[in-house]
Design an enzyme around this catalytic site. Structure first.
Site, PDB file in Angstrom:
ATOM      1  N   GLN A  53       0.676  -1.238   0.054  1.00  7.15           N
ATOM      2  CA  GLN A  53       0.069  -0.147   0.076  1.00  7.15           C
ATOM      3  C   GLN A  53       0.768   1.299   0.160  1.00  7.15           C
ATOM      4  O   GLN A  53       0.489   2.271  -0.276  1.00  7.15           O
ATOM      5  CB  GLN A  53      -0.906  -0.025   1.366  1.00  7.15           C
ATOM      6  CG  GLN A  53      -1.851  -1.064   1.258  1.00  7.15           C
ATOM      7  CD  GLN A  53      -2.776  -1.016   2.575  1.00  7.15           C
ATOM      8  OE1 GLN A  53      -2.642  -1.573   3.504  1.00  7.15           O
ATOM      9  NE2 GLN A  53      -3.900  -0.329   2.531  1.00  7.15           N
ATOM     10  N   HIS A 140      -3.090  -8.100   0.511  1.00  2.24           N
ATOM     11  CA  HIS A 140      -2.334  -7.051  -0.276  1.00  2.24           C
ATOM     12  C   HIS A 140      -1.112  -7.621  -0.646  1.00  2.24           C
ATOM     13  O   HIS A 140      -0.673  -7.036  -1.711  1.00  2.24           O
ATOM     14  CB  HIS A 140      -2.268  -5.813   0.845  1.00  2.24           C
ATOM     15  CG  HIS A 140      -3.313  -4.838   0.987  1.00  2.24           C
ATOM     16  ND1 HIS A 140      -3.659  -4.401   0.036  1.00  2.24           N
ATOM     17  CD2 HIS A 140      -4.051  -4.694   2.300  1.00  2.24           C
ATOM     18  CE1 HIS A 140      -4.769  -3.585   0.579  1.00  2.24           C
ATOM     19  NE2 HIS A 140      -5.094  -3.716   1.642  1.00  2.24           N
TER      20      HIS A 140
HETATM   21 CO    CO Z   1      -6.443  -2.797   2.977  1.00  3.13          CO
END
Ligand code: CO
Ligand code: QAP
Length: 171
Positions: A53, A140
């Site tokens: 991220q 992720h």
């Molecule tokens: Co997330």
């Protein structure tokens, strides 16, 4: 310490698969990245953040699911084994999908094996919000987002709204 920029859906960099961290990479530089991730997560009022991220494609994640926000957890090369596959539904959100929440079903109880910030192996059983969050964050690292579990229609709607928001903040 410094705040990192969080990538937002539908940024394609969120689809990259993170690489396994080698033992010799677990040094002060990596620990400082982990501290920056924690600082970024707390500043954004998050409960979990994966390296993907913040555009760092190594298998690292941080989380803190406590209300008091005083129990930071760090996982390097996390591996999940399902202990109780009984589905558990939770209203999930994501710092990379700001403003959107929806019900996702995941395994109720898991075992996580990982390395700590000193490269020491540890195991932890998790259930409830911690189990949900760990599964969300490990997704992720494999380029997967919670919106992938929703209908195509819902995903499209979220994508278009986020792209529209982005255009509005650009000018
Ligand atoms: Co997330
Ligand atoms: C993943 O997500 C998670 O939309 C972590 O405006 C979330 O920390 C796992 C956040 C829920 C399980 C349940 C989202 C903050 C934080 C937003 C987050 C927002 C501000 C999301």
């Amino acid at each position: 310490m410094s705040l990192l920029t969080i990538l937002e859906y539908p940024d394609l960099r969120l689809r990259k698969r993170a690489a396994v961290v080698q033992m010799q990479e677990i040094n002060d530089s990596l620990r400082s990245t982990l501290d920056d991730m924690l600082e970024t997560m707390y500043a954004a009022n998050g409960i979990g953040l994966a390296a993907t991220q913040v555009d760092f494609h190594k298998r690292l994640l941080v989380l803190d699911v406590t209300e008091t926000k005083d129990a930071p957890l760090v996982f390097i090369n996390p591996e999940i084994t399902v202990l109780d596959p009984e589905p558990m539904g939770y209203e999930e959100g994501c710092l990379s999908v700001p403003g959107f929440y929806d019900l996702v079903t995941r395994a109720r109880r898991i075992l996580v094996k990982a390395l700590d910030r000193n490269g020491l192996a540890f195991e932890q059983e998790a259930e409830g919000l911690l189990a949900v969050c760990l599964q969300h964050e490990v997704d992720h690292l494999d380029g997967k987002l919670f919106v992938d579990y929703l209908s195509i229609l819902k995903r499209q709607r979220i994508k278009h709204k986020l792209l529209k928001d982005k255009k509005q903040t650009a000018d």
